[in-house]
Design a protein around this motif. Structure first.
Motif, PDB file in Angstrom:
ATOM      1  N   ILE A  48     -17.231 -23.858 -22.655  1.00  0.00           N
ATOM      2  CA  ILE A  48     -17.692 -22.460 -22.640  1.00  0.00           C
ATOM      3  C   ILE A  48     -18.827 -22.264 -23.635  1.00  0.00           C
ATOM      4  O   ILE A  48     -19.845 -21.637 -23.332  1.00  0.00           O
ATOM      5  N   GLY A  49     -18.672 -22.804 -24.837  1.00  0.00           N
ATOM      6  CA  GLY A  49     -19.718 -22.641 -25.842  1.00  0.00           C
ATOM      7  C   GLY A  49     -20.999 -23.365 -25.478  1.00  0.00           C
ATOM      8  O   GLY A  49     -22.095 -22.884 -25.790  1.00  0.00           O
ATOM      9  N   TYR A  50     -20.880 -24.498 -24.817  1.00  0.00           N
ATOM     10  CA  TYR A  50     -22.049 -25.305 -24.472  1.00  0.00           C
ATOM     11  C   TYR A  50     -22.815 -24.714 -23.296  1.00  0.00           C
ATOM     12  O   TYR A  50     -24.049 -24.643 -23.303  1.00  0.00           O
ATOM     13  N   THR A  51     -22.071 -24.278 -22.268  1.00  0.00           N
ATOM     14  CA  THR A  51     -22.709 -23.780 -21.052  1.00  0.00           C
ATOM     15  C   THR A  51     -22.916 -22.264 -21.082  1.00  0.00           C
ATOM     16  O   THR A  51     -23.770 -21.749 -20.363  1.00  0.00           O
ATOM     17  N   GLY A  52     -22.127 -21.558 -21.884  1.00  0.00           N
ATOM     18  CA  GLY A  52     -22.201 -20.105 -21.888  1.00  0.00           C
ATOM     19  C   GLY A  52     -21.597 -19.470 -20.654  1.00  0.00           C
ATOM     20  O   GLY A  52     -21.775 -18.271 -20.421  1.00  0.00           O
ATOM     21  N   ARG A  53     -20.864 -20.243 -19.875  1.00  0.00           N
ATOM     22  CA  ARG A  53     -20.279 -19.733 -18.638  1.00  0.00           C
ATOM     23  C   ARG A  53     -18.760 -19.617 -18.772  1.00  0.00           C
ATOM     24  O   ARG A  53     -18.127 -20.429 -19.435  1.00  0.00           O
ATOM     25  N   GLY A  54     -18.208 -18.642 -18.109  1.00  0.00           N
ATOM     26  CA  GLY A  54     -16.758 -18.482 -18.058  1.00  0.00           C
ATOM     27  C   GLY A  54     -16.152 -17.801 -19.266  1.00  0.00           C
ATOM     28  O   GLY A  54     -14.927 -17.704 -19.356  1.00  0.00           O
ATOM     29  N   GLU A  55     -16.995 -17.319 -20.187  1.00  0.00           N
ATOM     30  CA  GLU A  55     -16.453 -16.727 -21.408  1.00  0.00           C
ATOM     31  C   GLU A  55     -15.610 -15.496 -21.097  1.00  0.00           C
ATOM     32  O   GLU A  55     -14.501 -15.343 -21.611  1.00  0.00           O
ATOM     33  N   VAL A  56     -16.131 -14.620 -20.255  1.00  0.00           N
ATOM     34  CA  VAL A  56     -15.417 -13.377 -19.955  1.00  0.00           C
ATOM     35  C   VAL A  56     -14.110 -13.664 -19.232  1.00  0.00           C
ATOM     36  O   VAL A  56     -13.047 -13.119 -19.587  1.00  0.00           O
ATOM     37  N   LEU A  57     -14.156 -14.557 -18.244  1.00  0.00           N
ATOM     38  CA  LEU A  57     -12.971 -14.832 -17.436  1.00  0.00           C
ATOM     39  C   LEU A  57     -11.930 -15.628 -18.213  1.00  0.00           C
ATOM     40  O   LEU A  57     -10.782 -15.207 -18.365  1.00  0.00           O
ATOM     41  N   VAL A  58     -12.342 -16.796 -18.739  1.00  0.00           N
ATOM     42  CA  VAL A  58     -11.380 -17.695 -19.372  1.00  0.00           C
ATOM     43  C   VAL A  58     -10.918 -17.148 -20.715  1.00  0.00           C
ATOM     44  O   VAL A  58      -9.718 -17.055 -20.986  1.00  0.00           O
ATOM     45  N   ALA A  59     -11.877 -16.807 -21.562  1.00  0.00           N
ATOM     46  CA  ALA A  59     -11.505 -16.312 -22.882  1.00  0.00           C
ATOM     47  C   ALA A  59     -10.768 -14.977 -22.785  1.00  0.00           C
ATOM     48  O   ALA A  59      -9.811 -14.739 -23.534  1.00  0.00           O
ATOM     49  N   GLY A  60     -11.198 -14.119 -21.857  1.00  0.00           N
ATOM     50  CA  GLY A  60     -10.495 -12.850 -21.680  1.00  0.00           C
ATOM     51  C   GLY A  60      -9.061 -13.050 -21.223  1.00  0.00           C
ATOM     52  O   GLY A  60      -8.142 -12.389 -21.706  1.00  0.00           O
ATOM     53  N   SER A  61      -8.866 -14.000 -20.300  1.00  0.00           N
ATOM     54  CA  SER A  61      -7.508 -14.283 -19.823  1.00  0.00           C
ATOM     55  C   SER A  61      -6.655 -14.878 -20.940  1.00  0.00           C
ATOM     56  O   SER A  61      -5.465 -14.551 -21.073  1.00  0.00           O
ATOM     57  N   ALA A  62      -7.259 -15.760 -21.740  1.00  0.00           N
ATOM     58  CA  ALA A  62      -6.507 -16.366 -22.838  1.00  0.00           C
ATOM     59  C   ALA A  62      -6.100 -15.327 -23.868  1.00  0.00           C
ATOM     60  O   ALA A  62      -4.971 -15.330 -24.368  1.00  0.00           O
ATOM     61  N   ASN A  63      -7.015 -14.421 -24.190  1.00  0.00           N
ATOM     62  CA  ASN A  63      -6.694 -13.381 -25.165  1.00  0.00           C
ATOM     63  C   ASN A  63      -5.635 -12.421 -24.627  1.00  0.00           C
ATOM     64  O   ASN A  63      -4.874 -11.836 -25.406  1.00  0.00           O
ATOM     65  N   ALA A  64      -5.581 -12.261 -23.314  1.00  0.00           N
ATOM     66  CA  ALA A  64      -4.564 -11.389 -22.724  1.00  0.00           C
ATOM     67  C   ALA A  64      -3.168 -11.958 -22.926  1.00  0.00           C
ATOM     68  O   ALA A  64      -2.179 -11.214 -22.889  1.00  0.00           O
ATOM     69  N   LEU A  65      -3.074 -13.274 -23.151  1.00  0.00           N
ATOM     70  CA  LEU A  65      -1.770 -13.892 -23.379  1.00  0.00           C
ATOM     71  C   LEU A  65      -1.110 -13.354 -24.648  1.00  0.00           C
ATOM     72  O   LEU A  65       0.118 -13.383 -24.771  1.00  0.00           O
ATOM     73  N   ARG A  66      -1.929 -12.866 -25.579  1.00  0.00           N
ATOM     74  CA  ARG A  66      -1.363 -12.346 -26.828  1.00  0.00           C
ATOM     75  C   ARG A  66      -0.530 -11.102 -26.597  1.00  0.00           C
ATOM     76  O   ARG A  66       0.321 -10.748 -27.424  1.00  0.00           O
ATOM     77  N   ALA A  67      -0.778 -10.421 -25.484  1.00  0.00           N
ATOM     78  CA  ALA A  67      -0.043  -9.189 -25.201  1.00  0.00           C
ATOM     79  C   ALA A  67       1.321  -9.449 -24.572  1.00  0.00           C
ATOM     80  O   ALA A  67       2.123  -8.523 -24.444  1.00  0.00           O
ATOM     81  N   LEU A  68       1.590 -10.691 -24.173  1.00  0.00           N
ATOM     82  CA  LEU A  68       2.866 -10.990 -23.533  1.00  0.00           C
ATOM     83  C   LEU A  68       3.988 -10.917 -24.558  1.00  0.00           C
ATOM     84  O   LEU A  68       3.864 -11.420 -25.674  1.00  0.00           O
ATOM     85  N   PRO A  69       5.107 -10.307 -24.191  1.00  0.00           N
ATOM     86  CA  PRO A  69       6.264 -10.268 -25.105  1.00  0.00           C
ATOM     87  C   PRO A  69       6.886 -11.655 -25.222  1.00  0.00           C
ATOM     88  O   PRO A  69       7.361 -12.219 -24.226  1.00  0.00           O
ATOM     89  N   THR A  70       6.891 -12.208 -26.405  1.00  0.00           N
ATOM     90  CA  THR A  70       7.311 -13.599 -26.604  1.00  0.00           C
ATOM     91  C   THR A  70       8.748 -13.830 -26.173  1.00  0.00           C
ATOM     92  O   THR A  70       9.044 -14.767 -25.422  1.00  0.00           O
TER      93      THR A  70
END
Length: 247
Positions: A48-70
């Motif tokens: 993602i850092g090298y190509t600049g692609r997929g940041e919104v989709l992948v990183a956004g989805s990964a950050n959404a995992l923090r909202a899951l009740p453990t």
């Protein structure tokens, strides 16, 4: 019995159920989760850092995992995996999956943010010296990303260590046993003592990462991370010196 009495009791420091053994189990869960999360998040963050692609989709989805009740996710995974996994793995696998999902976002964010934040003057200087794009990535951008990468791993480690107590909900060993068993027995000294041990372990790992950062991160990058502003020529020179050109 007070918390200090519980911590000072020699019986709590020996045997298979003692504090050292439980710390070992706790670190085992933490280590496995961090290794798996790093194996997933670091290569993905580099792409993602090298190509600049997929940041919104992948990183956004990964950050959404923090909202899951453990705890809720742990129980759900146990119910889903129980029919297909036998033995102790039916308890260990859901725990590791939950901890991995918790560790991925900070490591991923630290990796791609560090690469994207690499000093543009250093990248331009390396390109002018004849570096290929791959060499710029591995010899300039990744070393420059090291402070943020380590910061992401440190954040993931602290989150996993503090959350690994949920393993006790599925009957696994670890520092969570003191909290779960103490609650079942109305032994509040044991509960508080277990929580203090978890906090002490997190503090020890925090100090370990501070020492690791001072060891592996070059002084020039440490100065930059502390928001000091050296002269541009000095910045470029210090970054390039850490990664000599391949002849």
């Amino acid at each position: 019995m007070t918390v200090l009495d519980w911590l000072a009791d020699p019986a709590n420091w020996s045997g298979s159920g003692g504090i050292p053994a439980q710390v070992g189990y706790h670190l085992l869960y933490t280590g496995i989760a961090l290794v798996i999360a790093s194996a997933v998040a670091i290569p993905l963050g580099v792409v993602i850092g090298y190509t600049g692609r997929g940041e919104v989709l992948v990183a956004g989805s990964a950050n959404a995992l923090r909202a899951l009740p453990t705890l809720g996710l742990l129980i759900l995974l146990f119910l889903l995996l129980a029919p297909v996994i036998a033995g102790q793995l039916v308890f260990a696998v859901p725990t590791i999956i939950v901890l991995v999902l918790l560790a991925v976002p900070p490591i991923l964010t630290g990796t791609y943010t560090g690469i994207q934040s690499a000093d543009g003057a250093a990248v331009d200087a390396a390109t002018g010296m004849g570096y290929t794009r791959a060499q710029v990535l591995w010899k300039v951008q990744l070393p420059c990303a090291l402070p943020l990468l380590l910061s992401g791993i440190r954040g993931a480690t602290l989150q996993v260590v503090s959350t690994a107590t949920v393993a006790a909900y599925l009957g696994l060993q670890g520092l969570g046993r003191y909290i779960i068993d103490g609650r079942a027995q109305a032994d509040f000294a044991q509960m508080a003592g277990g929580a203090l041990v978890v906090a002490g372990l997190a503090l020890a790992l925090e100090l370990l990462f501070v020492l690791l950062g001072r060891t592996v991160v070059s002084p020039g990058l440490r100065r930059t991370s502390r928001r000091r502003r050296p002269a541009p020529a000095e910045t470029v020179t210090s970054m390039i010196r850490t990664v000599p050109a391949t002849r």
